[in-house]
Design a protein around this motif. Structure first.
Motif, PDB file in Angstrom:
ATOM      1  N   PHE A 117      -7.467  -2.087  -4.296  1.00 19.28           N
ATOM      2  CA  PHE A 117      -6.391  -1.140  -4.578  1.00 19.28           C
ATOM      3  C   PHE A 117      -5.890  -0.484  -3.294  1.00 19.28           C
ATOM      4  CE2 PHE A 117      -5.166   3.296  -5.064  1.00 19.28           C
ATOM      5  CZ  PHE A 117      -4.052   3.169  -5.885  1.00 19.28           C
ATOM      6  N   THR A 118      -6.821  -0.001  -2.487  1.00 20.69           N
ATOM      7  CA  THR A 118      -6.457   0.690  -1.250  1.00 20.69           C
ATOM      8  C   THR A 118      -5.706  -0.229  -0.304  1.00 20.69           C
ATOM      9  OG1 THR A 118      -8.390   2.138  -1.449  1.00 20.69           O
ATOM     10  CG2 THR A 118      -7.372   1.974   0.718  1.00 20.69           C
ATOM     11  N   LEU A 119      -6.176  -1.467  -0.177  1.00 21.46           N
ATOM     12  CA  LEU A 119      -5.537  -2.414   0.735  1.00 21.46           C
ATOM     13  C   LEU A 119      -4.134  -2.779   0.268  1.00 21.46           C
ATOM     14  CD1 LEU A 119      -8.649  -4.662   1.442  1.00 21.46           C
ATOM     15  CD2 LEU A 119      -7.551  -3.088   3.047  1.00 21.46           C
ATOM     16  N   LEU A 120      -3.976  -3.029  -1.026  1.00 19.40           N
ATOM     17  CA  LEU A 120      -2.646  -3.317  -1.563  1.00 19.40           C
ATOM     18  C   LEU A 120      -1.714  -2.124  -1.379  1.00 19.40           C
ATOM     19  CD1 LEU A 120      -3.522  -5.185  -4.890  1.00 19.40           C
ATOM     20  CD2 LEU A 120      -2.267  -6.147  -2.955  1.00 19.40           C
ATOM     21  N   ASP A 121      -2.231  -0.951  -1.645  1.00 21.42           N
ATOM     22  CA  ASP A 121      -1.428   0.271  -1.547  1.00 21.42           C
ATOM     23  C   ASP A 121      -0.962   0.522  -0.118  1.00 21.42           C
ATOM     24  OD1 ASP A 121      -0.403   2.685  -2.906  1.00 21.42           O
ATOM     25  OD2 ASP A 121      -1.798   3.740  -1.593  1.00 21.42           O
ATOM     26  N   LYS A 122      -1.774   0.090   0.861  1.00 25.06           N
ATOM     27  CA  LYS A 122      -1.426   0.292   2.266  1.00 25.06           C
ATOM     28  C   LYS A 122      -0.504  -0.800   2.803  1.00 25.06           C
ATOM     29  CE  LYS A 122      -3.905   4.016   3.302  1.00 25.06           C
ATOM     30  NZ  LYS A 122      -3.304   5.265   3.830  1.00 25.06           N
ATOM     31  N   GLY A 123      -0.253  -1.838   2.003  1.00 25.43           N
ATOM     32  CA  GLY A 123       0.663  -2.888   2.431  1.00 25.43           C
ATOM     33  C   GLY A 123       0.001  -4.146   2.961  1.00 25.43           C
ATOM     34  N   PHE A 124      -1.306  -4.289   2.747  1.00 27.77           N
ATOM     35  CA  PHE A 124      -2.016  -5.494   3.169  1.00 27.77           C
ATOM     36  C   PHE A 124      -1.897  -6.602   2.117  1.00 27.77           C
ATOM     37  CE2 PHE A 124      -4.293  -2.241   5.600  1.00 27.77           C
ATOM     38  CZ  PHE A 124      -4.402  -2.842   6.844  1.00 27.77           C
ATOM     39  N   PHE A 125      -2.098  -7.829   2.560  1.00 27.68           N
ATOM     40  CA  PHE A 125      -2.325  -8.964   1.665  1.00 27.68           C
ATOM     41  C   PHE A 125      -3.829  -9.208   1.672  1.00 27.68           C
ATOM     42  CE2 PHE A 125      -3.068 -13.416   0.734  1.00 27.68           C
ATOM     43  CZ  PHE A 125      -2.210 -13.672  -0.326  1.00 27.68           C
ATOM     44  N   LYS A 144      -5.046  -3.574 -11.168  1.00 33.86           N
ATOM     45  CA  LYS A 144      -4.576  -2.961 -12.415  1.00 33.86           C
ATOM     46  C   LYS A 144      -3.936  -1.592 -12.237  1.00 33.86           C
ATOM     47  CE  LYS A 144      -7.282  -0.953 -15.381  1.00 33.86           C
ATOM     48  NZ  LYS A 144      -8.302  -0.671 -16.419  1.00 33.86           N
ATOM     49  N   ASN A 145      -4.284  -0.864 -11.195  1.00 28.63           N
ATOM     50  CA  ASN A 145      -3.722   0.474 -10.993  1.00 28.63           C
ATOM     51  C   ASN A 145      -2.608   0.503  -9.955  1.00 28.63           C
ATOM     52  OD1 ASN A 145      -5.426   1.833 -12.880  1.00 28.63           O
ATOM     53  ND2 ASN A 145      -7.101   1.674 -11.397  1.00 28.63           N
ATOM     54  N   THR A 146      -2.092  -0.668  -9.602  1.00 29.11           N
ATOM     55  CA  THR A 146      -1.005  -0.745  -8.629  1.00 29.11           C
ATOM     56  C   THR A 146       0.320  -1.035  -9.338  1.00 29.11           C
ATOM     57  OG1 THR A 146      -1.157  -3.142  -8.267  1.00 29.11           O
ATOM     58  CG2 THR A 146      -2.614  -1.721  -6.949  1.00 29.11           C
ATOM     59  N   LYS A 147       1.379  -1.020  -8.579  1.00 28.49           N
ATOM     60  CA  LYS A 147       2.703  -1.323  -9.115  1.00 28.49           C
ATOM     61  C   LYS A 147       2.830  -2.786  -9.548  1.00 28.49           C
ATOM     62  CE  LYS A 147       4.503  -2.336  -4.474  1.00 28.49           C
ATOM     63  NZ  LYS A 147       5.476  -1.931  -3.420  1.00 28.49           N
ATOM     64  N   TYR A 148       1.883  -3.619  -9.132  1.00 27.56           N
ATOM     65  CA  TYR A 148       1.948  -5.046  -9.448  1.00 27.56           C
ATOM     66  C   TYR A 148       1.390  -5.384 -10.824  1.00 27.56           C
ATOM     67  CZ  TYR A 148       2.271  -5.017  -4.335  1.00 27.56           C
ATOM     68  OH  TYR A 148       2.637  -4.753  -3.042  1.00 27.56           O
ATOM     69  N   LYS A 243       8.009 -16.552 -15.336  1.00 24.70           N
ATOM     70  CA  LYS A 243       7.895 -15.470 -16.323  1.00 24.70           C
ATOM     71  C   LYS A 243       7.120 -14.257 -15.823  1.00 24.70           C
ATOM     72  CE  LYS A 243       3.784 -17.112 -18.834  1.00 24.70           C
ATOM     73  NZ  LYS A 243       3.261 -17.511 -20.152  1.00 24.70           N
ATOM     74  N   VAL A 244       6.637 -14.299 -14.579  1.00 23.77           N
ATOM     75  CA  VAL A 244       5.903 -13.155 -14.026  1.00 23.77           C
ATOM     76  C   VAL A 244       6.605 -12.652 -12.766  1.00 23.77           C
ATOM     77  CG1 VAL A 244       3.708 -13.958 -14.981  1.00 23.77           C
ATOM     78  CG2 VAL A 244       4.347 -14.607 -12.638  1.00 23.77           C
ATOM     79  N   ASP A 245       6.246 -11.430 -12.391  1.00 23.91           N
ATOM     80  CA  ASP A 245       6.839 -10.836 -11.186  1.00 23.91           C
ATOM     81  C   ASP A 245       5.951 -10.997  -9.958  1.00 23.91           C
ATOM     82  OD1 ASP A 245       9.071  -9.894 -12.620  1.00 23.91           O
ATOM     83  OD2 ASP A 245       7.991  -8.084 -13.223  1.00 23.91           O
ATOM     84  N   TYR A 246       4.640 -11.043 -10.192  1.00 25.50           N
ATOM     85  CA  TYR A 246       3.678 -11.148  -9.093  1.00 25.50           C
ATOM     86  C   TYR A 246       2.564 -12.115  -9.481  1.00 25.50           C
ATOM     87  CZ  TYR A 246       6.047  -6.776  -7.963  1.00 25.50           C
ATOM     88  OH  TYR A 246       6.993  -5.826  -7.711  1.00 25.50           O
ATOM     89  N   LYS A 288       7.286 -16.674  -3.314  1.00 24.25           N
ATOM     90  CA  LYS A 288       7.271 -15.353  -2.670  1.00 24.25           C
ATOM     91  C   LYS A 288       6.716 -14.258  -3.588  1.00 24.25           C
ATOM     92  CE  LYS A 288       9.362 -17.169   0.898  1.00 24.25           C
ATOM     93  NZ  LYS A 288       8.615 -17.469   2.138  1.00 24.25           N
ATOM     94  N   LYS A 289       5.969 -14.654  -4.612  1.00 22.03           N
ATOM     95  CA  LYS A 289       5.420 -13.680  -5.555  1.00 22.03           C
ATOM     96  C   LYS A 289       3.927 -13.431  -5.355  1.00 22.03           C
ATOM     97  CE  LYS A 289       8.766 -14.626  -9.255  1.00 22.03           C
ATOM     98  NZ  LYS A 289       8.939 -14.985 -10.693  1.00 22.03           N
ATOM     99  N   LEU A 290       3.314 -14.174  -4.452  1.00 22.64           N
ATOM    100  CA  LEU A 290       1.870 -14.050  -4.245  1.00 22.64           C
ATOM    101  C   LEU A 290       1.547 -12.755  -3.513  1.00 22.64           C
ATOM    102  CD1 LEU A 290      -0.915 -15.428  -4.478  1.00 22.64           C
ATOM    103  CD2 LEU A 290      -0.434 -16.561  -2.296  1.00 22.64           C
ATOM    104  N   ILE A 291       0.659 -11.946  -4.100  1.00 25.55           N
ATOM    105  CA  ILE A 291       0.328 -10.652  -3.493  1.00 25.55           C
ATOM    106  C   ILE A 291      -1.136 -10.527  -3.079  1.00 25.55           C
ATOM    107  CG2 ILE A 291       2.168  -9.368  -4.631  1.00 25.55           C
ATOM    108  CD1 ILE A 291      -0.596  -8.418  -6.373  1.00 25.55           C
TER     109      ILE A 291
END
Length: 321
Positions: A117-125, A144-148, A243-246, A288-291
């Motif tokens: 969560f922290t890494l995604l929130d900070k902009g990491f892959f 689960k707790n991110t915008k993705y 059918k998915v965003d991420y 370009k949807k891989l996070i």
């Protein structure tokens, strides 16, 4: 509770051909999850975060053969000297350690989730280096707790659905992560978009196929990959992607044939070959949807001449190029 251990400052060292940074070890910077504010994210580059999950307690609970605990460091070892001159930032955030003797799987998965969560929130892959496939549920807890989370699609390269029934007292294992994810999403009225590529018919019971159908799990049999035109397989994957965003990719190394991946918890005599999976990864990445992604079930104890570890390391590069 599981605990966190940074990678030793002298770990990343290897062959040096020139002053240029042309090998993986020369690009990696050691980092600390507790000091993320000291890292300046360069939005003009990709920022890759390696995080290990040293755990095979889920494999133990699933009655599999142990050894995946050492998978994350084996992947690192086989990344060291690979040629890689991309202009990206790579940080190694060390390992989440799960002590099987203390039965701390749930806590360790939560700790991994906090890290993701922290890494995604900070902009990491994030690229999570497992560990058994219990890694996936911890990984999901971070998503689960991110915008993705709302419209995430999970693509699992695996011989198994890993939709097994939970153990007594709702305990998970390496065989249950995607049932746990399904139940969590159902509880929160979220769609469960799950595609499993490489399913082996003789490794999944009828009950598991029934549950896969019940949960609207999409899957592509290993036999389909062998016998169908690869373009047909790519078409199925593209329809899922649309059918998915991420997308979150999880690669269980037992999806591969035992001839190229002997060092796994549950080897497959007739698994997929690397070129088949690499071709499909290109399709997914092009969306370009891989996070985020993980590599799991590397079992160095049963590997031969680091064959499986080298394959896993190569896949890490494919994911972050």
């Amino acid at each position: 509770m599981g605990h966190y251990l940074k990678t030793d400052k002298d770990y990343w060292a290897g062959r040096e051909d020139s002053k240029l940074k042309e090998r993986f070890w020369q690009l990696v910077q050691n980092a600390d999850l507790h000091n993320l504010d000291n890292i300046k994210i360069d939005n003009q580059k990709s920022n890759i975060a390696l995080i290990g999950f040293a755990c095979d307690l889920g494999v133990l609970k699933n009655k599999g053969r142990l050894g995946a605990f050492d998978g994350s460091n084996s992947l690192r070892k086989n990344l060291i000297n690979l040629a890689f001159d991309k202009s990206i930032n790579i940080y190694d955030f060390g390992n989440i350690i799960c002590d099987s003797k203390k039965d701390e799987l749930d806590d360790s998965q939560c700790l991994l989730g906090d890290a993701v969560f922290t890494l995604l929130d900070k902009g990491f892959f994030p690229v999570v280096l497992g560990g058994g496939h219990e890694t996936a549920y911890g990984h999901y807890l971070g998503i689960k707790n991110t915008k993705y989370s709302k419209n995430i699609g999970i693509i699992n390269f695996d011989a198994h659905f890993d939709l097994r029934e939970l153990l007594p007292n709702n305990q998970g294992s390496s065989g249950t992560p995607f049932r746990q994810i399904y139940l969590d999403r159902k509880k929160n009225n979220l769609d469960f978009n799950y595609l499993c590529v490489g399913i082996q018919e003789n490794a999944n019971t009828k009950s598991l196929f029934d549950y896969a159908n019940e949960t609207k799990t999409e899957y592509i049999l290993a036999e389909e990959v062998f016998t169908n035109n690869l373009n047909d397989i790519k078409s199925k994957i593209n329809k899922f992607i649309e059918k998915v965003d991420y997308i979150y990719i999880t690669i269980c190394l037992d999806v591969f044939s035992q001839s190229v991946a002997p060092g796994v918890s549950a080897p497959q005599a007739f698994g997929l070959m690397p070129n088949q999976v690499k071709s499909l990864l290109k399709i997914i990445k092009s969306s370009k949807k891989l996070i985020t992604a993980d590599i799991v079930e590397l079992n160095p104890k049963y590997d031969i001449d680091n064959m499986t570890a080298k394959l896993g390391a190569s896949l890490v590069l494919d994911l972050i190029k």
